[in-house]
Design an enzyme around this catalytic site. Sequence first.
Site, PDB file in Angstrom:
ATOM      1  N   GLU A 157       0.814  -1.218   0.000  1.00 53.24           N
ATOM      2  CA  GLU A 157       0.000   0.000   0.000  1.00 53.24           C
ATOM      3  C   GLU A 157       0.847   1.267   0.000  1.00 53.24           C
ATOM      4  O   GLU A 157       0.477   2.282  -0.563  1.00 53.24           O
ATOM      5  CB  GLU A 157      -0.943  -0.009   1.209  1.00 53.24           C
ATOM      6  CG  GLU A 157      -1.855   1.198   1.247  1.00 53.24           C
ATOM      7  CD  GLU A 157      -3.238   0.884   1.789  1.00 53.24           C
ATOM      8  OE1 GLU A 157      -3.658  -0.270   1.745  1.00 53.24           O
ATOM      9  OE2 GLU A 157      -3.900   1.822   2.245  1.00 53.24           O
TER      10      GLU A 157
ATOM     11  N   ASP B 103      -3.303  -2.900   2.624  1.00 54.13           N
ATOM     12  CA  ASP B 103      -3.908  -3.052   3.943  1.00 54.13           C
ATOM     13  C   ASP B 103      -5.155  -3.916   3.846  1.00 54.13           C
ATOM     14  O   ASP B 103      -5.823  -3.964   2.818  1.00 54.13           O
ATOM     15  CB  ASP B 103      -4.301  -1.679   4.518  1.00 54.13           C
ATOM     16  CG  ASP B 103      -3.068  -0.863   4.879  1.00 54.13           C
ATOM     17  OD1 ASP B 103      -1.971  -1.450   4.907  1.00 54.13           O
ATOM     18  OD2 ASP B 103      -3.210   0.335   5.120  1.00 54.13           O
TER      19      ASP B 103
ATOM     20  N   TYR C 127      -2.439  -3.262  12.857  1.00 54.06           N
ATOM     21  CA  TYR C 127      -3.209  -2.331  12.039  1.00 54.06           C
ATOM     22  C   TYR C 127      -4.160  -1.498  12.905  1.00 54.06           C
ATOM     23  O   TYR C 127      -4.965  -2.058  13.658  1.00 54.06           O
ATOM     24  CB  TYR C 127      -3.998  -3.121  10.993  1.00 54.06           C
ATOM     25  CG  TYR C 127      -4.536  -2.265   9.879  1.00 54.06           C
ATOM     26  CD1 TYR C 127      -3.673  -1.498   9.122  1.00 54.06           C
ATOM     27  CD2 TYR C 127      -5.896  -2.221   9.608  1.00 54.06           C
ATOM     28  CE1 TYR C 127      -4.150  -0.700   8.104  1.00 54.06           C
ATOM     29  CE2 TYR C 127      -6.390  -1.430   8.584  1.00 54.06           C
ATOM     30  CZ  TYR C 127      -5.503  -0.661   7.837  1.00 54.06           C
ATOM     31  OH  TYR C 127      -5.985   0.128   6.849  1.00 54.06           O
TER      32      TYR C 127
END
Length: 942
Positions: A7, A105, A311
């Site tokens: 990403e 992600d 995350y």
Amino acid sequence: MHLIVAEKNISARRIAEILAGGKKVAEKKDAGVSTYSFGDTTTVGLRGHVVEVDFEPGYENWRSETATPRSLIDAKTIKVPTEKRIVTLLQKLSRHADLVTIATDFDTEGELIGKEAFELVRAVNKTVKIDRARFSAITPQEIKTSFANTTDLDFALAEAGEARQSIDLMWGASLTRFISLAARRGGNNILSVGRVQSPTLSMIVDREKEIEKFVPKKYWQLALLTEKAGEQIEARHTNGRFKDQNIAELARDRTKEPLVVTEVREGTKQDRSPSPFDTTTYIVAAARLGFSAANSMRLAEELYMNGYISYPRTDNTVYPASLDLNGVLATIRNSPFKKDVEWTIAHRRPEPTRGKKSSTDHPPIHPTGVATKEGIGDDAFRIYELVLRRFLATLAPDALWQTLKVNFDACGEPYTTTGGHLLEPGWHQVYPFSEAKETILPTFAEKEKLPIHKVTLDEKETMPPARYTQSKLIQRMEELGLGTKSTRHEVIAKLVSRKYVEGNPLRPTLVGRVVTEALEHHSDAITKPDMTQMIESHMQQIKESKRSRDDVIKESRSMLHKAFDLLEANEQVIGDDIRDRTAEELNLGRCPVCGGMLAIKHLRGSTQFIGCSRYPECTFNIGLPVTQWGWAVRTDDICEKHQLHFVRLVRKGARPWDIGCPFCHHISSNTESLTEIPSMNEALLEKARSRHIYTVAEIAKSEPERLAKDLELAPDAAQILKSEAGGVLEKLRRRSECRKFMRNHLIPRKGRSYAKIMGTLKESGVTDLASLARASPAALQKAGISENEARDLLAEARLTYNGQVLKETGLPAVSLKKYLASGITGPDDFVSVPPEKLSAMTGMSPGTVNRHVALVCEYLHRPVPVKIPHARIEKGRKELLSIKGMTDPVAEKFAGAGVINGDNLLAADAQHISAATGIDAEKIRNFQLLMKKKRENAIIRI
Ligand SMILES: [Zn+2]
Ligand SMILES: [Zn+2]
């Protein structure tokens, strides 16, 4: 080749390092984009979205008759690359790949970014296998597991993201255009409306209205001060808030010694360990440490990308069974919080705590690596510590409080006090960020009699509801289903940058309020959370493949059309309402000249100034810096002397520039230039101000008779003053031009001030471009400009100045460009270079060049050189071209050196011409020889 698409650049690098497993990773840059390679594998990072959804061409013009705001609802959309270099590189790499793994992600947004990459790869390589790696932390274990177990891209999830993108674009664009056009606003000043943004703003506006409507009520609180074992103890009347002052005063007067202990109640209270962090609870906890929502998300993302935490966008507050808690503990045992980790391991609760929300995408936010303060900086480290300690707290045992409640009686009036004492600190041991405090009371015995030192009756007022802090608002948005964990903090940041809200806690600005109310009155669906919630539930249905993206978009279109039915019917009213009410926000106060209303005016482009409502009868105005320096707004401060609101220039990402009272600023900033007028003196200056003359320009533009009358001057003195002012004005113009030149050509540096440079240069007599072009490098160096910079600056100044002078001679701009491009930069060059050469250098006809030379000579007061007739030049050229081996470009070069015919050629010195043309001298001699033979032949033939 195995291509891995991450990403961001930083995650591409981390993933390469992890998968390389100790092998060397080679970083390569291609057009500024990095790739990381080891063995047969290459990773490349996107920059989030590398394409963006936009309307197909034809909808750019806001004022188009056909492409109306409503037409945007049904407009077709296209995907446009926003990061061209990354797109190009990705496609270049994809052509040679035999496996592409999407490693963006793991959530809706990441899946959509992955799908965008998927489409870019497919466009250039129809057959390559494309798979997907999903992970919640960029740690060796997670990455290796996820790459060993890749799956397919989840197109349903990506489509939910796409639907959201399309709906947001259609809502935002059509409504923003409609409202802005209705209120006749454009450019920097548009009024934005958004699907999530508007209901959020509406909540802030509603809260503000509640606060304004709030009527505080008085109440009274009664307390006494007693003493036990040398300790002062406060006890409150059990009645709590007295609404009636008389009753409160009676109770106070009845409160007399002795104070008797009537009851001592001891107990214990379990204090549960907190549940794991999801995004919202994390933002709230970080806010307590002083981080704004946007900042705490930015730092968390940084930590995630570097493998320090998992995350940070998650709705989950339950650790999944697959999460290796022991592994995490083992990892962070090496962190600076070793002691706390070991304490937690030694006292670990049987099961970690769990919150109410369990989802399958990401685990709650937890530490995944070891960070140090030196390695990541103070702020990031505080966030890391918060996440790490929260993780420990969820594994630590509950705390146990010992509670104590003591009741008293003072001649029939009941009082009470409570205390709390941590018997077992439990999770508080490792998580010091909670607000719980100990109040330790001495031991009391029932029937014990105590003194009363003081009885106090406090008059208080009920408080209005509090404004939303960013973190409170995010919590409320979550409860209402507004936005997502990934977008909530961005929505708030947008409201701030669009000047709809300000401060923290958040307060709506006048514009924010006016726009919200206009929408509420005419189409409240746009400001109510219901519609947005419905769309969120549709997203969920797409994710679960229960509905198609197109179906959901279609439904959204029809909702929006209904809103437009209401809005369009009231366009005039909405526009007038917004315009009338927001005008107030630009008003500064009374005009010092005529008593009209002074207001900030924003023109098209970047011009802004302060003008009077009675224009054109009253021409008083105050100039402001162009909007590049900041958008002018008024503040709440008011100048005591002039009763005018202060003005501030606000710019995104920069500290605001406070101008203060614009009138005070106007007077003081013009004083210096006014005193540069030779016949100006203190008394005259006073007089001028009393007549509302504040600037040199005003004097320079006045009629002399008017000036004489206003300033009580003799007619000739007024005339002199006026012309002197004209001179100063010209000087100022040149000075500002020179300053602008400096700003454009000297790179800004820390500590470099252009005003200071100009000040020092003034001492060396450099005040404008002309004097700068003639300045010595030493003078520039004295002003703090380095030797190299000075050399470049001088060259540039000469070029610019000469160009200006040449322009003044009346040379057409197109021709001037050609001269400059050929190295003819100043008037002197025109005189020193022969016209034939000028013609050859620039490719302009000799006639034109002759005309230009004449213009320059006239300007320099020099004799005009004799013109060479065009026919003669052409004839000579033909003659030269008749020589064997002579070509057009060579003839041109010869002409440039003044050789325009055979005679010239034969008379010329080969060495000399060679130097001027760059043609080999031997070759020139050969041409001369051929020419000579040709002439001889011609003679023989005769
Ligand atoms: Zn006025
Ligand atoms: Zn003032």
